[in-house]
Design an enzyme around this catalytic site. Structure first.
Site, short mmCIF file in Angstrom:
data_model
loop_
_atom_site.label_atom_id
_atom_site.label_comp_id
_atom_site.label_asym_id
_atom_site.label_seq_id
_atom_site.Cartn_x
_atom_site.Cartn_y
_atom_site.Cartn_z
N ILE A 10 0.72 -1.18 -0.13
CA ILE A 10 -0.09 0.15 0.04
C ILE A 10 0.84 1.34 0.05
O ILE A 10 0.49 2.31 -0.47
CB ILE A 10 -1.16 0.11 1.29
CG1 ILE A 10 -0.13 -0.22 2.46
CG2 ILE A 10 -2.10 -1.10 1.02
CD1 ILE A 10 -1.16 -0.07 3.71
N ALA A 13 1.56 1.88 -3.51
CA ALA A 13 0.12 2.23 -4.42
C ALA A 13 -0.56 3.51 -4.22
O ALA A 13 -1.28 4.02 -4.93
CB ALA A 13 -0.78 1.09 -4.29
N HIS A 14 -0.26 4.07 -2.83
CA HIS A 14 -0.89 4.99 -2.29
C HIS A 14 0.07 6.16 -1.88
O HIS A 14 1.13 5.85 -1.23
CB HIS A 14 -2.12 4.78 -1.33
CG HIS A 14 -2.92 3.82 -1.61
ND1 HIS A 14 -4.07 3.76 -2.57
CD2 HIS A 14 -3.04 2.23 -1.64
CE1 HIS A 14 -4.49 2.84 -2.73
NE2 HIS A 14 -4.12 1.96 -2.18
N LYS A 15 -0.16 7.48 -2.12
CA LYS A 15 0.71 8.55 -1.52
C LYS A 15 0.50 8.59 -0.24
O LYS A 15 1.64 8.73 0.64
CB LYS A 15 0.27 9.91 -2.30
CG LYS A 15 0.50 10.04 -3.73
CD LYS A 15 0.05 11.50 -4.18
CE LYS A 15 0.35 11.60 -5.35
NZ LYS A 15 0.80 12.92 -6.14
#
Length: 84
Positions: A10, A13-15
Site C-alpha cells: 500500500i 500504491a498510495h501517496k
C-alpha cells in the site's frame, strides 16, 4: 461481516496510505476493525492505523458490523489489496 485479506504494498500504491484508509473507513456507518499480528484496531482511528503498522504480505482480518457492512468490508479489502 468478516474477511481475511493479504495486504499488498500500500505504501507504493498510495501517496498517504494511512490517511486514505481512515478516510475510506469513515465513509461508512458500520464499525470497522482490522485485526492481525496480535493487534486489533478501529479502522476509523488514525492513531490506531499508524500504530498497527500495516505492511506488505501480512494477513489481516477485516470485520465490519452495521447497515453497510458489506460495502465497508469490500472497500477496505480493495484498498489493502490495491484493487481500488
Amino acid at each position: 461481516m468478516t474477511e481475511l485479506v493479504k495486504v499488498a504494498d500500500i505504501n507504493k500504491a498510495h501517496k498517504n496510505p494511512i490517511a486514505e484508509l481512515v478516510q475510506i473507513a469513515c465513509k461508512f456507518d458500520s464499525h470497522i476493525e482490522i485485526e492481525g499480528e496480535g493487534k486489533n484496531i478501529n479502522a476509523k482511528s488514525l492513531m490506531g492505523i499508524m500504530a498497527f503498522g500495516l505492511k506488505e504480505g501480512i494477513e489481516v482480518k477485516v470485520t465490519a458490523t452495521g447497515s453497510d457492512e458489506s460495502n465497508a468490508t469490500d472497500a477496505i479489502r480493495n484498498f489493502l489489496t490495491c484493487n481500488d
